[in-house]
Design a protein around this motif. Structure first.
Motif, PDB file in Angstrom:
ATOM      1  N   MET A 124      27.959  -2.588  48.453  1.00 23.20           N
ATOM      2  CA  MET A 124      29.198  -3.048  47.826  1.00 23.20           C
ATOM      3  C   MET A 124      29.121  -4.541  47.503  1.00 23.20           C
ATOM      4  O   MET A 124      29.570  -4.974  46.437  1.00 23.20           O
ATOM      5  N   ALA A 125      28.537  -5.319  48.392  1.00 21.18           N
ATOM      6  CA  ALA A 125      28.377  -6.756  48.142  1.00 21.18           C
ATOM      7  C   ALA A 125      27.441  -6.995  46.953  1.00 21.18           C
ATOM      8  O   ALA A 125      27.683  -7.880  46.126  1.00 21.18           O
ATOM      9  N   THR A 126      26.382  -6.202  46.870  1.00 24.51           N
ATOM     10  CA  THR A 126      25.450  -6.327  45.738  1.00 24.51           C
ATOM     11  C   THR A 126      26.155  -5.997  44.426  1.00 24.51           C
ATOM     12  O   THR A 126      25.989  -6.694  43.424  1.00 24.51           O
ATOM     13  N   ALA A 127      26.969  -4.939  44.426  1.00 27.00           N
ATOM     14  CA  ALA A 127      27.712  -4.568  43.215  1.00 27.00           C
ATOM     15  C   ALA A 127      28.697  -5.662  42.823  1.00 27.00           C
ATOM     16  O   ALA A 127      28.831  -6.006  41.639  1.00 27.00           O
ATOM     17  N   GLU A 128      29.385  -6.250  43.810  1.00 30.21           N
ATOM     18  CA  GLU A 128      30.331  -7.335  43.514  1.00 30.21           C
ATOM     19  C   GLU A 128      29.603  -8.560  42.967  1.00 30.21           C
ATOM     20  O   GLU A 128      30.060  -9.200  42.015  1.00 30.21           O
ATOM     21  N   PHE A 129      28.452  -8.876  43.554  1.00 28.54           N
ATOM     22  CA  PHE A 129      27.654 -10.005  43.066  1.00 28.54           C
ATOM     23  C   PHE A 129      27.247  -9.787  41.614  1.00 28.54           C
ATOM     24  O   PHE A 129      27.345 -10.698  40.784  1.00 28.54           O
ATOM     25  N   GLN A 130      26.802  -8.581  41.292  1.00 26.82           N
ATOM     26  CA  GLN A 130      26.390  -8.278  39.922  1.00 26.82           C
ATOM     27  C   GLN A 130      27.572  -8.346  38.966  1.00 26.82           C
ATOM     28  O   GLN A 130      27.424  -8.797  37.829  1.00 26.82           O
ATOM     29  N   ARG A 131      28.754  -7.922  39.409  1.00 29.20           N
ATOM     30  CA  ARG A 131      29.947  -8.026  38.568  1.00 29.20           C
ATOM     31  C   ARG A 131      30.264  -9.495  38.275  1.00 29.20           C
ATOM     32  O   ARG A 131      30.577  -9.860  37.145  1.00 29.20           O
ATOM     33  N   HIS A 132      30.127 -10.342  39.284  1.00 29.71           N
ATOM     34  CA  HIS A 132      30.367 -11.773  39.078  1.00 29.71           C
ATOM     35  C   HIS A 132      29.327 -12.378  38.130  1.00 29.71           C
ATOM     36  O   HIS A 132      29.649 -13.266  37.334  1.00 29.71           O
ATOM     37  N   GLN A 133      28.093 -11.900  38.235  1.00 34.35           N
ATOM     38  CA  GLN A 133      27.060 -12.369  37.307  1.00 34.35           C
ATOM     39  C   GLN A 133      27.407 -11.998  35.870  1.00 34.35           C
ATOM     40  O   GLN A 133      27.224 -12.804  34.952  1.00 34.35           O
ATOM     41  N   VAL A 134      27.886 -10.801  35.652  1.00 36.98           N
ATOM     42  CA  VAL A 134      28.276 -10.357  34.303  1.00 36.98           C
ATOM     43  C   VAL A 134      29.434 -11.208  33.793  1.00 36.98           C
ATOM     44  O   VAL A 134      29.429 -11.647  32.627  1.00 36.98           O
TER      45      VAL A 134
END
Length: 104
Positions: free
Chosen positions: A19-29
């Motif tokens: 979940m943290a990885t998915a949130e990080f990727q969303r912030h990158q986008v």
């Protein structure tokens, strides 16, 4: 259906990590999107500024060309010195020289 007990919390930690990885990727986008929109905005502002500078330079060239024509007629009539004509010609040449870099 079988249930595997998560005695030491490994599965929970794995889910939290994903979940943290998915949130990080969303912030990158989101950051990429903001950077892109900022760059597009800056490019549009720069283009508008350059168009204004080109228009102003063309107007200056037009006015200086008209002034030079008048001055040349006055020179032919002996009312002004050749140095005055040369000075306006130099000013006009400088204005014309600034136009190509603006168009690039």
């Amino acid at each position: 259906m079988a249930y595997a007990p998560d005695v030491f919390g490994g599965t929970r930690r794995q889910v939290e990590s994903l979940m943290a990885t998915a949130e990080f990727q969303r912030h990158q986008v989101e950051a990429t999107y903001l950077t892109l929109t900022a760059n597009v905005t800056a490019a549009a502002l720069q283009e508008a500024s350059l168009r204004g500078q080109i228009a102003a330079t063309q107007e200056i060239i037009k006015i200086e060309t008209q002034a030079l024509d008048i001055l040349r007629k006055q020179f032919e009539l002996g009312q002004v010195a050749g140095g005055d004509v040369a000075a306006v010609e130099a000013t006009l040449a400088q204005a014309e020289a600034t136009l190509p870099p603006l168009r690039k």
